[in-house]
Design an enzyme around this catalytic site. Structure first.
Site, PDB file in Angstrom:
ATOM      1  N   ASN A 155       0.679  -1.357   0.079  1.00  0.00           N
ATOM      2  CA  ASN A 155      -0.021  -0.080   0.047  1.00  0.00           C
ATOM      3  C   ASN A 155       0.818   1.251  -0.005  1.00  0.00           C
ATOM      4  OD1 ASN A 155       0.796  -0.581   2.649  1.00  0.00           O
ATOM      5  ND2 ASN A 155      -0.894   0.682   3.433  1.00  0.00           N
ATOM      6  N   GLU A 256       3.301  -5.206  12.550  1.00  0.00           N
ATOM      7  CA  GLU A 256       2.371  -3.939  12.426  1.00  0.00           C
ATOM      8  C   GLU A 256       1.261  -4.374  11.182  1.00  0.00           C
ATOM      9  OE1 GLU A 256       0.106  -1.286  11.279  1.00  0.00           O
ATOM     10  OE2 GLU A 256       1.801  -0.803   9.866  1.00  0.00           O
ATOM     11  N   CYS A 290      -3.453   1.588   6.600  1.00  0.00           N
ATOM     12  CA  CYS A 290      -4.142   0.614   7.895  1.00  0.00           C
ATOM     13  C   CYS A 290      -4.420   1.548   8.826  1.00  0.00           C
ATOM     14  CB  CYS A 290      -2.691  -0.085   8.307  1.00  0.00           C
ATOM     15  SG  CYS A 290      -1.315   0.926   8.822  1.00  0.00           S
ATOM     16  N   GLU A 471       7.091   0.823  16.571  1.00  0.00           N
ATOM     17  CA  GLU A 471       8.015   1.347  15.865  1.00  0.00           C
ATOM     18  C   GLU A 471       8.274   2.921  16.349  1.00  0.00           C
ATOM     19  OE1 GLU A 471       7.669  -1.297  11.948  1.00  0.00           O
ATOM     20  OE2 GLU A 471       6.122  -0.003  12.289  1.00  0.00           O
TER      21      GLU A 471
END
Length: 490
Positions: A155, A256, A290, A471
């Protein structure tokens, strides 16, 4: 650059060299539906060569000072910025995103990822304590882990790939990275820059890119005994498989994953700010982020007004050729993904929900060259039940559901009533309420009266099925290094 029948043919980048592969996968231009690229269909053999190159490069790279590595990361950022337009054009063509989004978001952020970690690596400090009664001093030191396996999604291809590579190499690790087989071109272009930079900048083997599918190349990387840590961004289902496959090796994991992100809009929200931002949070990058909003809870007193204005503005978003700078919504990544997203809308309709605009309601007018592309209009669904798959599952397309709520207590429970917990937005002018709601939402990130405002120093990641680990400056540093406690008795 190798060409065959006018198609771009990519090669793996291993040990500082481009290595052809014995078999290839077709990669499609999402805006036309045509094959335009051949991507290596790598497997165990290619991964084995890449891991060996990374292991061989590790002693030299890890012995460089943080300052030396910082200077190299800044040079890589310079090279990307110099070729920003070429990268943006390639990212738009490869992924289907608008040229505007690639030009203003993806590629600038990819370069900034290198700059950010080039800076942050210089400012981490270790800890020390003194035990006077024992005559001892304790201190910590940190060292790179080794070969980092990095798997990035389709993405935000270069954006999320560099978000992994930059901290990994900044900390002194070497890497084997596998981009998505659907969006490999900008990763390959970055390898061209590494080749151009030469061994004097980045020793051969520090960054290795192996192209291919998750089932072959990805699994070979996850299962390799000489890769002690895996950083993955993608679906929860794939993450479950990564966890199972890496368990026998006790690998360190950063995962993630997906989200089913709510926006909670109270009746004192400033709709002049809320509506355009929520449109962006729902439909930016075709909804293929996301962090995108896919559940909008609106307090009943303003529900009708919000819905009317939101739908009217959604209809103004232009869908079409991604290279057209006036277009807001480009193509979805693949024919299969488009069909999957459309099926969610069909399921909602079958359950009695109302589609107020977009898919199946409004006509999609595309230029002649894009008739076979994978396009979908921004789609707004109302009167959806909380238990509907459209309210429970990650759709990952330009689809959002708008529902009414009455009380603060009610909406918190409903917003938390999914398996995911990545991001949320809260809209209210009541400061106390903003804090109360933000604290109770099961979400790794909560934005209030804004969306996607990021400070890269702070933790990024989700709760529940949205991932493991975080992160960011400190969190990435801790993930990509091993800590050691040293005690000195004097």
């Amino acid at each position: 650059m190798a060409q065959s029948k006018a198609l771009l043919v990519l090669e793996n980048f291993i040990g500082g060299k481009f290595i052809p592969c014995s078999s290839y996968i077709d990669s499609y231009n999402p805006s036309t539906g045509d094959v335009y690229c051949k991507v290596p269909d790598s497997g165990k053999e290619e991964v084995e060569a890449a891991v060996k190159a990374a292991k061989d490069a590790f002693p030299v790279w890890s012995s460089k000072s943080p300052l030396e590595r910082s200077q190299i990361l800044n040079k890589l950022a310079d090279l990307i910025e110099y070729d920003l337009e070429a990268f943006a054009q390639a990212e738009s063509k490869d992924q289907g995103k608008t040229i505007t989004f690639a030009r203003t978001v993806d590629i600038p952020r990819a370069a900034y990822n290198f700059r950010f970690f080039a800076s942050s690596i210089l400012h981490h400090v270790t800890e020390s304590t003194e035990m006077a009664t024992m005559g001892c001093v304790h201190y910590t030191s940190r060292a790179p882990v080794g070969v980092a396996g990095l798997i990035s999604p389709w993405n935000l291809p270069l954006y999320l790939l560099t978000w992994k590579i930059a901290p990994a190499i900044a900390c002194g690790n070497t890497v084997v990275a596998k981009p998505s087989e659907m969006t490999s071109v900008t990763a390959w272009m970055m390898c061209k820059l590494l080749e151009k930079a030469g061994k004097s900048w980045v020793p051969h083997g520090v960054v290795n890119i192996v192209f291919g599918t998750g089932a072959k190349a990805g699994e070979a990387l996850v299962c390799h005994p000489d890769v002690p840590l895996i950083s993955f961004t993608g679906s929860t289902l794939t993450a479950q498989r990564i966890t199972e496959k890496s368990a026998p090796h006790c690998k360190r994991l950063s995962l993630e994953l997906g989200g089913k992100n709510p926006a909670i809009i109270f009746d004192d929200a400033d709709l002049s700010q809320c509506i355009p931002t929520t449109l962006r949070s729902s439909f930016a990058n075709q909804g293929e982020i996301c962090l995108c909003t896919s559940r909008i809870f609106v307090q009943r007193a303003i529900y009708s007004e919000f819905l009317k204005r939101f739908v009217a503005e959604a209809k103004k978003w232009k869908t079409g050729n991604p290279s057209d700078p006036t277009v807001d919504v480009g193509a979805l990544i693949s024919k299969e993904h488009l069909e999957k997203v459309r099926n969610y809308v069909k399921k909602a309709q079958a359950e009695g929900a109302r589609v107020l605009c977009g898919e199946g309601v409004d006509a999609l007018d595309l230029p002649p060259g894009n008739q076979k592309g994978y396009f979908m209009l921004p789609t707004v669904i109302a009167e959806v039940k909380d238990e509907s798959c459209c309210m429970q599952e990650e759709i990952f397309g330009p689809v959002t559901c708008v529902v009414a709520f009455d009380t603060e207590e009610e909406v918190i429970k409903r917003a938390n009533g999914v398996k995911y917990g990545l991001a949320a937005t809260v809209w209210s002018s009541n400061v106390g309420r903003v804090h109360r709601v933000a604290h109770r939402l099961q979400s790794g990130l909560v934005w209030t009266n804004c969306w996607l405002v990021r400070d890269l120093n702070l933790p990024f990641g989700g709760m529940k099925a949205s991932g493991i680990g975080r992160e960011g400056a400190k969190d990435s540093y801790e993930f990509f290094t091993e800590v050691k406690t040293i005690t000195i008795k004097h």
